[in-house]
Scaffold this motif. Structure first.
Motif, mmCIF file in Angstrom:
data_model
loop_
_atom_site.group_PDB
_atom_site.id
_atom_site.type_symbol
_atom_site.label_atom_id
_atom_site.label_comp_id
_atom_site.label_asym_id
_atom_site.label_seq_id
_atom_site.Cartn_x
_atom_site.Cartn_y
_atom_site.Cartn_z
ATOM 1 N N GLN A 119 0.817 -1.218 0.000
ATOM 2 C CA GLN A 119 0.000 0.000 0.000
ATOM 3 C C GLN A 119 0.845 1.260 0.000
ATOM 4 O O GLN A 119 0.420 2.303 -0.482
ATOM 5 N N ALA A 120 2.041 1.164 0.545
ATOM 6 C CA ALA A 120 2.917 2.339 0.636
ATOM 7 C C ALA A 120 3.729 2.553 -0.631
ATOM 8 O O ALA A 120 4.555 3.456 -0.690
ATOM 9 N N THR A 121 3.471 1.753 -1.663
ATOM 10 C CA THR A 121 4.219 1.854 -2.909
ATOM 11 C C THR A 121 3.294 2.255 -4.052
ATOM 12 O O THR A 121 2.080 2.395 -3.875
ATOM 13 N N ALA A 122 3.865 2.389 -5.237
ATOM 14 C CA ALA A 122 3.072 2.719 -6.426
ATOM 15 C C ALA A 122 2.364 1.500 -6.990
ATOM 16 O O ALA A 122 1.551 1.622 -7.909
ATOM 17 N N ASP A 123 2.667 0.312 -6.449
ATOM 18 C CA ASP A 123 2.060 -0.931 -6.941
ATOM 19 C C ASP A 123 0.814 -1.246 -6.115
ATOM 20 O O ASP A 123 0.865 -1.930 -5.098
#
Length: 701
Positions: A119-123
């Motif tokens: 969730q903390a990434t662009a994915d």
């Protein structure tokens, strides 16, 4: 409050269809297929409002997920006539495409932990659940990705991020190439076939077929990203589930893949039906029970009418299909204050109705959008009994001229005088012309006064009156002095609180400042913006002018004005910064509220000599307050220039630019604050509309 004008486009005066097909009102039993779904046309006018859509340069607002909620039973239907009844609660939609399958596990905590890390990434993670051989199984994906190559690049990122949860599993790219086992007459039959495949270790989903030439349910098998993977999949299925008659799902075949979403809460298992829109031009209509449909991705707002979910240019699109008059309940409530006089609310209702009906199919899949690119539309939350009564009292009434409905544009505040078309879209007068709008001044009633002050450091800014204490002492030139009443009082760059802009200084009790002026708090009628540096203005002007922009700006002035006083031409260093349409100056100069403005260079001033010749002076290397009589007195390290009427301003060391203006919006057509002012004076809504829209009549359609 303003309608953003898109100028230069052809005006579509063809009437758009006022009736659309709707689904039968009766809710159907779960999983039951009914034909036909379209039972009747609606009795009244409806309007299509785009909330999310990828329409290129026309409109682009996209989302990877659409989450809808209803407190009552509702249904999903298609052009083919299929109708799937669903219980109250939440449902989610996503678009089919390239994804990365991160892991599959029977442990929710493992899947949840991996999803939280992603969730903390662009994915963007998607967590599904299904039952395999009686065991709850969780499948974690990321995406979508525009291409297989982008999904492939994401594999390494995802594997690194979720390494602790993978347990030896390798993330893989998935796609939308699938096989089908055929058509089933009910959802239960499709789910039974799916269970057989899942128990054999084969990925499969029940699908509601959406195409006009297809009906019923299907089971789609696999999620291959290439033709080679698809061929290998068929070989595997033939071996592990012999006897199935498999065929390839045609590219672009529309369908609604039915899954269960376990990602509504990653802290505790909370599921909802998840529908993946697959295929070219996939489209489904979600029909509620009349209590409203909540859209999580639109600030949890609840809307009347139905929701059409589709795929447009590869992205999810969401269109609210709602009766026109109910749409206006929300628009009028969002555009103006419900406390305003009833006649002002009625005027807004007629203008908003006229604008909406005149749009035709401007947005291809919709007539309007839910932002101020069309009209503000916030769903049922902006409705009000008084507003609804004003809409009902004017039901069907529109502004017409020359036998056609007027595109009745409006703005928040005309600054005392409405714009001439030449000041906005280079047009000639007709329905729109420059008229008095003196009621606009009411926008600043009851607002605080702000002190424009000069600190001993040479910094100037603004302090709100309730933070200021006037002193008995004055400068030699007669300017008042003040201090503040609290520690760390902010001195702001303009006379309004901007939470995203740092103060220019802070004052404490005992610190003194010289009062240059008292001004009203910036509002829709009277405002100040800036200071803007040369570099900031160069950046905002680039790409928005039809002339070259200088590398640095030392002087900036309005060199041509229109009939209402709005800027038609602004020059930098003596060179005209021409724009295609005059109203473009608002965005070209850093987002100004209107084009009815003056420009003050903070590092320069003009002196009128005894011989009548004006001379421009630059810089603040002196330390004198210059009065009209020539008296001088010390004032820190800034130069303060006083005019003959006693007003003063500070001249700074470096050149920046302040914009002092009136009005909010393009100023064309109805002024909302002006309409309130006329209503306060006793004018009815028809008189208000005929004042702002010249040579027009009010007609009930």
């Amino acid at each position: 409050m303003e309608r953003s004008l898109i100028v230069g486009r052809a005006r579509n005066t063809n009437k758009w269809s006022r009736r659309i097909k709707v689904f039968a009102a009766a809710l159907l039993t779960a999983g039951c297929l009914q034909l036909p779904a379209y039972a009747a046309e609606s009795d009244g006018q409806t309007i299509r409002v785009a909330m999310f859509a990828n329409l290129g340069s026309t409109y682009k607002s996209t989302t990877s997920l659409i989450t809808l909620e209803s407190t009552g039973k509702w249904s999903i239907g298609s052009d083919s006539g299929a109708n799937l009844s669903i219980p109250a609660g939440q449902i989610r939609f996503s678009a089919d495409g390239y994804r990365v399958k991160v892991l599959e596990t029977t442990d929710f905590q493992t899947a949840s932990a991996a999803a939280k890390r992603l969730q903390a990434t662009a994915d963007t993670p998607l967590l599904f659940t299904t039952t395999v051989n009686g065991k709850e199984t969780y499948q974690l994906y990321t995406g979508n990705y525009a291409t297989a190559a982008q999904a492939g690049q994401a594999v390494a990122r995802v594997q690194n991020t979720a390494a602790a949860q993978l347990g030896g599993q390798k993330p893989v790219v998935t796609g939308s190439k699938r096989l089908t086992t055929g058509t089933y007459s009910s959802l239960e039959e499709a789910q039974a076939a799916q269970a057989t495949l899942l128990s054999a270790g084969i990925t499969a989903y029940p699908v509601l077929q959406l195409g006009a030439n297809a009906s019923g349910y299907a089971v789609w098998v696999g999620e291959a990203s290439t033709d080679a993977e698809l061929a290998a999949l068929k070989t595997t299925v033939d071996a592990q589930a012999p006897g199935l008659s498999l065929s390839t799902v045609n590219d672009g075949q529309p369908g609604l893949i039915i899954r269960t979403d376990a990602g509504l809460s990653l802290d505790a298992l909370k599921t909802a039906a998840h529908y993946t829109m697959a295929g070219t031009n996939a489209k489904a209509l979600v029909q509620g029970d009349g209590s409203g449909i909540k859209v999580a991705e639109r600030s949890q707002r609840t809307y009347r009418g139905d929701m059409e979910v589709s795929i447009v240019n590869g992205d999810l699109a969401l269109v609210n299909v709602v009766p026109l008059e109910q749409y206006l309940y929300s628009v009028v409530g969002a555009e103006v204050y419900s406390s305003w006089p009833a006649e002002a609310l009625k005027a807004q209702a007629v203008a908003a109705r006229s604008y909406a009906l005149q749009q035709g199919d401007r947005f291809k899949i919709a007539n309007v959008v839910d932002t101020t690119l069309s009209q503000a539309y916030n769903g049922m939350g902006s409705e009000n009994d008084k507003v609804n009564s004003a809409v009902d009292a004017t039901a069907g009434e529109v502004v017409k001229s020359g036998g056609k409905i007027v595109e009745a544009v409006f703005s928040s505040n005309a600054g005392g005088q409405t714009a001439h078309p030449s000041e906005v879209w280079n047009g000639a007068e007709g329905v729109f012309n420059t008229v008095d709008s003196s009621g606009d001044v009411a926008a600043q009633a009851g607002l605080h006064t702000w002190y424009h002050v000069l600190l001993s450091s040479g910094v100037s800014g603004y302090i709100r009156e309730d933070n200021v204490k006037e002193l008995s002492s004055q400068t030699n030139a007669g300017l008042s002095k003040v201090t503040v009443t609290a520690q760390n009082t902010n001195v702001r760059p303009i006379p309004m609180i901007q939470s995203n802009v740092n103060p220019v200084a802070k004052m404490n009790p005992g610190n003194e400042a010289v009062v240059l002026a008292k001004v009203p708090e910036s509002n829709t009628y009277s405002w100040v913006r800036g200071p803007f540096t040369s570099a900031q203005l160069v950046k905002t002007l680039q790409g928005k002018t039809t002339s070259s922009v200088p590398s640095a700006i030392s002087t900036l002035e309005v060199t041509k004005r229109g009939p209402s006083g709005r800027a038609l031409e602004v020059s930098a260093n003596g060179q005209a910064m021409t724009v295609k349409y005059a109203d473009t100056y608002r965005s070209a100069l850093g987002g100004l509220p209107s084009t009815l403005f003056d420009i003050a260079g903070t590092g320069s001033y003009t002196v009128l000599g005894a011989d009548g010749v004006q001379a421009s002076k630059t810089g603040a290397n002196g330390a004198a307050v210059l009065s009209a009589s020539g008296t001088g007195t010390s004032s820190g390290n800034a130069l303060v220039v006083m005019s003959g009427d006693g007003t003063a301003r500070a001249v700074t060391q470096g050149q920046t630019f302040m914009f002092i203006g009136q009005g909010n919006g393009h100023g064309l057509g109805l002024s909302q604050w002006g309409a309130k002012g006329m209503a306060d004076e006793g004018y009815d809504y028809q008189a208000i509309l005929k004042h702002y829209y010249q040579n027009a009549t009010i007609v009930k359609e």
